[in-house]
Write a protein that holds these residues in place. Structure first.
Motif, mmCIF file in Angstrom:
data_model
loop_
_atom_site.group_PDB
_atom_site.id
_atom_site.type_symbol
_atom_site.label_atom_id
_atom_site.label_comp_id
_atom_site.label_asym_id
_atom_site.label_seq_id
_atom_site.Cartn_x
_atom_site.Cartn_y
_atom_site.Cartn_z
ATOM 1 N N UNK A 164 0.947 -1.295 -0.068
ATOM 2 C CA UNK A 164 0.074 0.032 -0.073
ATOM 3 C C UNK A 164 0.912 1.235 0.157
ATOM 4 N N UNK A 165 1.970 1.239 0.821
ATOM 5 C CA UNK A 165 2.970 2.611 0.909
ATOM 6 C C UNK A 165 3.598 2.456 -0.437
ATOM 7 N N UNK A 219 -5.863 9.953 2.474
ATOM 8 C CA UNK A 219 -7.281 9.143 2.852
ATOM 9 C C UNK A 219 -7.886 8.902 1.541
ATOM 10 N N UNK A 220 -7.938 9.941 0.763
ATOM 11 C CA UNK A 220 -8.841 9.786 -0.503
ATOM 12 C C UNK A 220 -8.258 8.724 -1.223
ATOM 13 N N UNK A 221 -6.765 8.697 -1.583
ATOM 14 C CA UNK A 221 -6.299 7.581 -2.287
ATOM 15 C C UNK A 221 -6.336 6.030 -1.666
ATOM 16 N N UNK A 222 -6.257 5.849 -0.378
ATOM 17 C CA UNK A 222 -6.479 4.821 0.183
ATOM 18 C C UNK A 222 -7.721 3.999 0.403
ATOM 19 N N UNK A 223 -8.603 5.001 0.784
ATOM 20 C CA UNK A 223 -9.980 4.593 1.040
ATOM 21 C C UNK A 223 -10.624 4.526 -0.364
ATOM 22 N N UNK A 224 -10.448 5.184 -1.016
ATOM 23 C CA UNK A 224 -10.940 5.446 -2.386
ATOM 24 C C UNK A 224 -10.843 4.295 -3.274
ATOM 25 N N UNK A 225 -9.320 3.708 -3.344
ATOM 26 C CA UNK A 225 -9.110 2.707 -4.358
ATOM 27 C C UNK A 225 -9.360 1.358 -3.261
ATOM 28 N N UNK A 226 -8.994 1.237 -2.054
ATOM 29 C CA UNK A 226 -8.855 0.076 -1.514
ATOM 30 C C UNK A 226 -9.887 -0.130 -0.245
ATOM 31 N N UNK A 227 -10.537 1.051 0.136
ATOM 32 C CA UNK A 227 -11.144 0.898 1.546
ATOM 33 C C UNK A 227 -10.471 0.875 2.651
ATOM 34 N N UNK A 228 -9.230 0.983 2.497
ATOM 35 C CA UNK A 228 -8.345 0.764 3.783
ATOM 36 C C UNK A 228 -6.904 1.302 3.714
ATOM 37 N N UNK A 229 -6.701 2.106 4.722
ATOM 38 C CA UNK A 229 -5.374 2.679 4.868
ATOM 39 C C UNK A 229 -4.405 1.591 5.103
ATOM 40 N N UNK A 230 -3.070 2.150 5.151
ATOM 41 C CA UNK A 230 -1.950 1.299 5.460
ATOM 42 C C UNK A 230 -2.096 0.725 6.971
ATOM 43 N N UNK A 231 -2.483 1.364 7.770
ATOM 44 C CA UNK A 231 -2.683 1.044 9.243
ATOM 45 C C UNK A 231 -3.732 -0.141 9.287
ATOM 46 N N UNK A 232 -4.718 0.161 8.531
ATOM 47 C CA UNK A 232 -6.031 -0.740 8.574
ATOM 48 C C UNK A 232 -5.679 -2.127 7.924
ATOM 49 N N UNK A 233 -4.553 -2.299 7.046
ATOM 50 C CA UNK A 233 -4.064 -3.428 6.481
ATOM 51 C C UNK A 233 -3.383 -4.280 7.570
ATOM 52 N N UNK A 234 -2.730 -3.550 8.678
ATOM 53 C CA UNK A 234 -2.170 -4.298 9.454
ATOM 54 C C UNK A 234 -3.305 -4.864 10.608
ATOM 55 N N UNK A 235 -4.212 -4.194 10.641
ATOM 56 C CA UNK A 235 -5.425 -4.619 11.839
ATOM 57 C C UNK A 235 -6.368 -5.427 11.274
ATOM 58 N N UNK A 236 -6.111 -5.579 9.709
ATOM 59 C CA UNK A 236 -7.085 -6.562 8.919
ATOM 60 C C UNK A 236 -8.499 -5.928 9.307
ATOM 61 N N UNK A 237 -8.545 -4.653 8.915
ATOM 62 C CA UNK A 237 -10.116 -4.008 9.023
ATOM 63 C C UNK A 237 -9.975 -3.247 7.695
ATOM 64 N N UNK A 238 -11.397 -2.587 7.595
ATOM 65 C CA UNK A 238 -11.496 -1.547 6.344
ATOM 66 C C UNK A 238 -12.802 -1.111 6.269
ATOM 67 N N UNK A 239 -12.920 -0.252 5.573
ATOM 68 C CA UNK A 239 -14.026 0.760 5.677
ATOM 69 C C UNK A 239 -15.287 0.076 4.900
#
Length: 345
Positions: free
Chosen positions: A110-111, A245-265
């Protein structure tokens, strides 16, 4: 194109290993060039896909310093080394787990996706607005731009493939006002706090370098003169964080931190999260004291945008000890740099 996509998806390990080793190798190349003549420019241009550049406001506690000559020295952020070493560890764990443990690998990709996007935009800006570049610089910029497109595409393909594999925990016990159909298990408060802290740190680490960049320093100075230093900092942070936030949540519904916690919007109406939802979340983050609103059942940037953060089914964690050792080593390095910088010992 389908054959290429299939090949890339079947060779995630090999491609990831190449990107991780490329990033680590060229960090050493950059350090060597600082101390020599810079002769590796063309080698780097062809083989280097390590576009990550973390520079937390050029803070000394995040930098290595080394002498170039007797009277001068240069510095380099060790956060870049940390990232690529973490990337390499995640690739190895991904292989050892038979391609099951991927949350840290997703975090790293993601980064890389964001760095590739930034590289594309800035190199395009240079090519379009620099009217009299030398021939060598045109070739350099074009190759850099093409490589950024390749890296962007690879990262997008992998992250989009992983996004389609998400399975959410459906508890059917969540009770939220006005959203009776919502049944997914929401992220815990401590996970949301971790998201906030880590994402803010990443935003500042990734974008602070542009505040000192020669091409943008004039714009930053003009903004400070127009509205004051404090308000200018607020505007700049708003721009960078909104983009993040627009890039990550817009494309993938998750920020890098949410990838680590295995969560998403997710959408509170059990619908696909739309870009308008993501835009609403991003704008609502600017509401004063938004963070404190999460002491209730739903924070403002959740409830006003009809979204929340839901848990996914967790991956196995047989190799967690490797990451714990890495984290302990990183904390030890940071404490050592702090003690060295502030002359504690």
């Amino acid at each position: 194109m389908q054959k290429l996509n299939k090949w890339l998806l079947n060779n995630i390990f090999g491609m990831s290993l190449f990107l991780a080793l490329s990033g680590i190798s060229f960090q050493f190349v950059y350090m060597y060039d600082f101390m020599n003549t810079g002769g590796s420019k063309w080698i780097s241009l062809i083989f280097n896909y390590g576009y990550a550049n973390f520079n937390f406001f050029r803070a000394d506690v995040f930098e290595f310093k080394f002498n170039i000559e007797e009277s001068s020295y240069s510095s380099m952020s060790y956060l870049n080394f940390v990232f690529y070493i973490l990337f390499l560890i995640s690739v190895i764990v991904y292989k050892l787990s038979r391609f099951k443990e991927s949350k840290v690998l997703k975090f790293c990709y993601s980064l890389l996706f964001l760095f590739a996007l930034i590289a594309m935009l800035f190199r395009l800006y240079y090519l379009l607005l620099n009217t009299q570049p030398g021939n060598e610089m045109i070739v350099f910029s074009l190759l850099y731009f093409v490589k950024a497109i390749v890296l962007f595409y690879v990262c997008y393909l992998y992250l989009n493939s992983w996004k389609s594999q998400r399975i959410y925990i459906d508890t059917e016990k969540v009770i939220l006002p006005d959203f009776k159909s919502f049944t997914l298990k929401r992220a815990e408060w401590y996970q949301r706090l971790m998201h906030y802290i880590l994402d803010i740190f990443l935003i500042m680490s990734i974008f602070s370098v542009y505040i000192f960049d020669f091409n943008f320093r004039g714009l930053v100075s003009s903004l400070e003169l127009a509205v004051g230093e404090h308000f200018a900092a607020t505007i700049i942070f708003f721009m960078f964080s909104s983009f993040y936030f627009l890039v990550f949540e817009g494309f993938f519904k998750a920020t890098p931190a949410k990838y680590l916690s295995q969560t998403s919007v997710v959408n509170l109406n059990n619908e696909v999260v739309s870009f308008s939802n993501v835009l609403g979340r991003t704008l609502c983050r600017r509401i004063p004291f938004d963070a404190f609103s999460f002491f209730g059942k739903l924070g403002w940037h959740d409830s006003l945008a009809y979204t929340t953060v839901a848990k996914q089914e967790r991956e196995p964690s047989k190799y967690r000890a490797i990451y714990i050792v890495f984290l302990i080593a990183l904390i030890a390095l940071f404490l050592y740099k702090c003690m060295d910088e502030f002359r504690i010992f």
